[in-house]
Design an enzyme around this catalytic site. Sequence first.
Site, PDB file in Angstrom:
ATOM      1  N   SER A 171       0.683  -1.115   0.150  1.00 42.22           N
ATOM      2  CA  SER A 171      -0.136  -0.129   0.079  1.00 42.22           C
ATOM      3  C   SER A 171       0.903   1.198   0.109  1.00 42.22           C
ATOM      4  O   SER A 171       1.715   1.516  -1.120  1.00 42.22           O
ATOM      5  CB  SER A 171      -0.904   0.017   1.296  1.00 42.22           C
ATOM      6  OG  SER A 171      -2.040   0.861   1.146  1.00 42.22           O
ATOM      7  N   ASP A 205      -9.042  -7.028  -3.788  1.00 46.32           N
ATOM      8  CA  ASP A 205      -8.649  -5.821  -3.140  1.00 46.32           C
ATOM      9  C   ASP A 205      -9.760  -4.658  -3.090  1.00 46.32           C
ATOM     10  O   ASP A 205     -10.167  -4.571  -4.199  1.00 46.32           O
ATOM     11  CB  ASP A 205      -7.544  -5.464  -3.814  1.00 46.32           C
ATOM     12  CG  ASP A 205      -6.765  -4.113  -2.824  1.00 46.32           C
ATOM     13  OD1 ASP A 205      -7.349  -3.600  -2.216  1.00 46.32           O
ATOM     14  OD2 ASP A 205      -5.355  -3.872  -2.720  1.00 46.32           O
ATOM     15  N   HIS A 260      -6.795  -6.267   0.515  1.00 43.70           N
ATOM     16  CA  HIS A 260      -5.887  -5.299   0.564  1.00 43.70           C
ATOM     17  C   HIS A 260      -4.893  -5.690   1.644  1.00 43.70           C
ATOM     18  O   HIS A 260      -3.624  -5.099   1.403  1.00 43.70           O
ATOM     19  CB  HIS A 260      -6.628  -4.149   0.842  1.00 43.70           C
ATOM     20  CG  HIS A 260      -5.729  -2.819   0.735  1.00 43.70           C
ATOM     21  ND1 HIS A 260      -5.202  -2.340  -0.313  1.00 43.70           N
ATOM     22  CD2 HIS A 260      -5.062  -2.039   1.742  1.00 43.70           C
ATOM     23  CE1 HIS A 260      -4.465  -1.450  -0.151  1.00 43.70           C
ATOM     24  NE2 HIS A 260      -4.230  -1.081   1.085  1.00 43.70           N
TER      25      HIS A 260
END
Length: 302
Positions: free
Chosen positions: A105, A253, A281
């Site tokens: 991320s 995700d 995610h």
Amino acid sequence: MLTGEEKFVRSGHVRLWTERFGRPGDPTVLLVMGTSTPGIGWPDELVEALVTSGRQVIRFDHRDTGRSDSVEFTTHPYALADLAADTAAVLDSHGVPAAHVVGTSLGAAIGQWLAVHQPARVRTLTAMASSPMGNNPGPAWARALAGQPAATDELPPPTARFLHHVMASATTPRTTVRQRMDADVQTWRVLNGDVLPFDEPAARRFVEDCYTRAHDVTAAANHDLAGRRWADDRRASLSRITAATLVLHGSEDPLFPPAHGAALAAQIPAARLEIVPGMGHHPFFSSGLTERIADSIIRHTT
């Protein structure tokens, strides 16, 4: 039992907590966590698998998370470049000129920034659950929240379930520590996606550990403010990346649908895209995914 060497290092006026595992002579894997998440978000099981494979591993707490310093954002605002400088400072303080950078991320955006602007620091890049660092998701989010269709030239917004969670979360009571922790666990549940089972006890233990470690849990929200600060350094072409790159992305995700991972891989020369079936995610609260991610990192960094 996995034990590491803890060390505080300096990045400008900020003190950062770091932890190093394995033999100093082995190739270094630097684990860079995502938004508002301390370094222990990288589970011990993954670290141990990497060390066993002949790598030394460093993980650390971003500023405003865990045991690292909290920053007064209104007087000392920061952006992606500053978080990348923190990451480079971690390597410097451990005497590591270059590392296999593994980010998830926000951590993957930091890895992209380093691979573009400080390529000598990045031996290989693994970018997980991310989007091109120059992609501004704000307009897509705004259209989705307003019930408008996505523009044809932009990457897709988060899933409807995730956006509903964001809206509902804004009115969720957080007057007690227990309420705040419950809300955080629910966020991790949504980020897990809807296909693979969610290990709620593991997520709750992690959240409790985060609250125990943090100087100021609320300071982690500064990462969202930093993410909204845009400059030309974020718009630099990813075609400048020369490090061998693996893009790991979950098929489920909810924050960055798979098109984000595909776009990232397409912009980096010779990058390899690996879609992980069922992964959301954050992969570390679903059984079996930690081993899967570790295997992918080991293959890529060999």
